[in-house]
Design a protein around this motif. Structure first.
Motif, PDB file in Angstrom:
ATOM      1  N   LEU A   1       0.832  -1.199   0.000  1.00 27.59           N
ATOM      2  CA  LEU A   1       0.000   0.000   0.000  1.00 27.59           C
ATOM      3  C   LEU A   1       0.872   1.256   0.000  1.00 27.59           C
ATOM      4  N   ILE A   2       1.935   1.261   0.779  1.00 24.88           N
ATOM      5  CA  ILE A   2       2.850   2.404   0.817  1.00 24.88           C
ATOM      6  C   ILE A   2       3.449   2.647  -0.564  1.00 24.88           C
ATOM      7  N   THR A   3       3.847   1.583  -1.237  1.00 21.76           N
ATOM      8  CA  THR A   3       4.409   1.711  -2.585  1.00 21.76           C
ATOM      9  C   THR A   3       3.397   2.327  -3.541  1.00 21.76           C
ATOM     10  N   ILE A   4       2.150   1.903  -3.453  1.00 22.42           N
ATOM     11  CA  ILE A   4       1.092   2.448  -4.317  1.00 22.42           C
ATOM     12  C   ILE A   4       0.876   3.926  -4.021  1.00 22.42           C
ATOM     13  N   ILE A   5       0.810   4.284  -2.739  1.00 20.74           N
ATOM     14  CA  ILE A   5       0.598   5.683  -2.367  1.00 20.74           C
ATOM     15  C   ILE A   5       1.783   6.539  -2.812  1.00 20.74           C
ATOM     16  N   HIS A   6       2.998   6.023  -2.687  1.00 22.89           N
ATOM     17  CA  HIS A   6       4.180   6.769  -3.150  1.00 22.89           C
ATOM     18  C   HIS A   6       4.140   6.997  -4.656  1.00 22.89           C
ATOM     19  N   SER A   7       3.604   6.041  -5.410  1.00 18.61           N
ATOM     20  CA  SER A   7       3.519   6.233  -6.864  1.00 18.61           C
ATOM     21  C   SER A   7       2.478   7.297  -7.210  1.00 18.61           C
ATOM     22  N   GLU A   8       1.422   7.406  -6.405  1.00 21.31           N
ATOM     23  CA  GLU A   8       0.398   8.423  -6.639  1.00 21.31           C
ATOM     24  C   GLU A   8       0.821   9.797  -6.116  1.00 21.31           C
ATOM     25  N   TYR A   9       1.581   9.810  -5.035  1.00 20.82           N
ATOM     26  CA  TYR A   9       2.003  11.058  -4.385  1.00 20.82           C
ATOM     27  C   TYR A   9       3.511  10.994  -4.138  1.00 20.82           C
TER      28      TYR A   9
END
Length: 84
Positions: A37-45
């Motif tokens: 989830l952190i990786t996904i959020i980092h890709s979005e933000y």
């Protein structure tokens, strides 16, 4: 599966939102870890990649990012707290 993500303090100010609902289609069999989830959020933000962040799941601080998330979990992205 629905995961609610809450953003606090400086993190909320950096990305200009206070929460996000993350949805995974139930037909997909995937174990979603906090780290994923952190990786996904980092890709979005991407601005958050360089931000020191503490994490919580359902109001408990989490230090093992490999923990598997469950349906209706609430994940907090919390800036470090300091005081004196």
């Amino acid at each position: 599966m629905n995961i609610k993500i809450l953003f606090f303090g400086k993190i909320r100010e950096q990305i200009n939102i206070d929460h996000k609902i993350f949805y995974i289609n139930n037909n997909i069999t995937l174990d979603l870890s906090l780290n994923n989830l952190i990786t996904i959020i980092h890709s979005e933000y991407p601005v958050l990649k360089d931000t020191k962040i503490m994490y919580s799941i359902n109001n408990e601080y989490i230090y093992d990012k490999n923990v598997i998330l469950n349906d209706d979990d609430v994940v907090g992205f919390i800036p470090p707290i300091s005081g004196g």
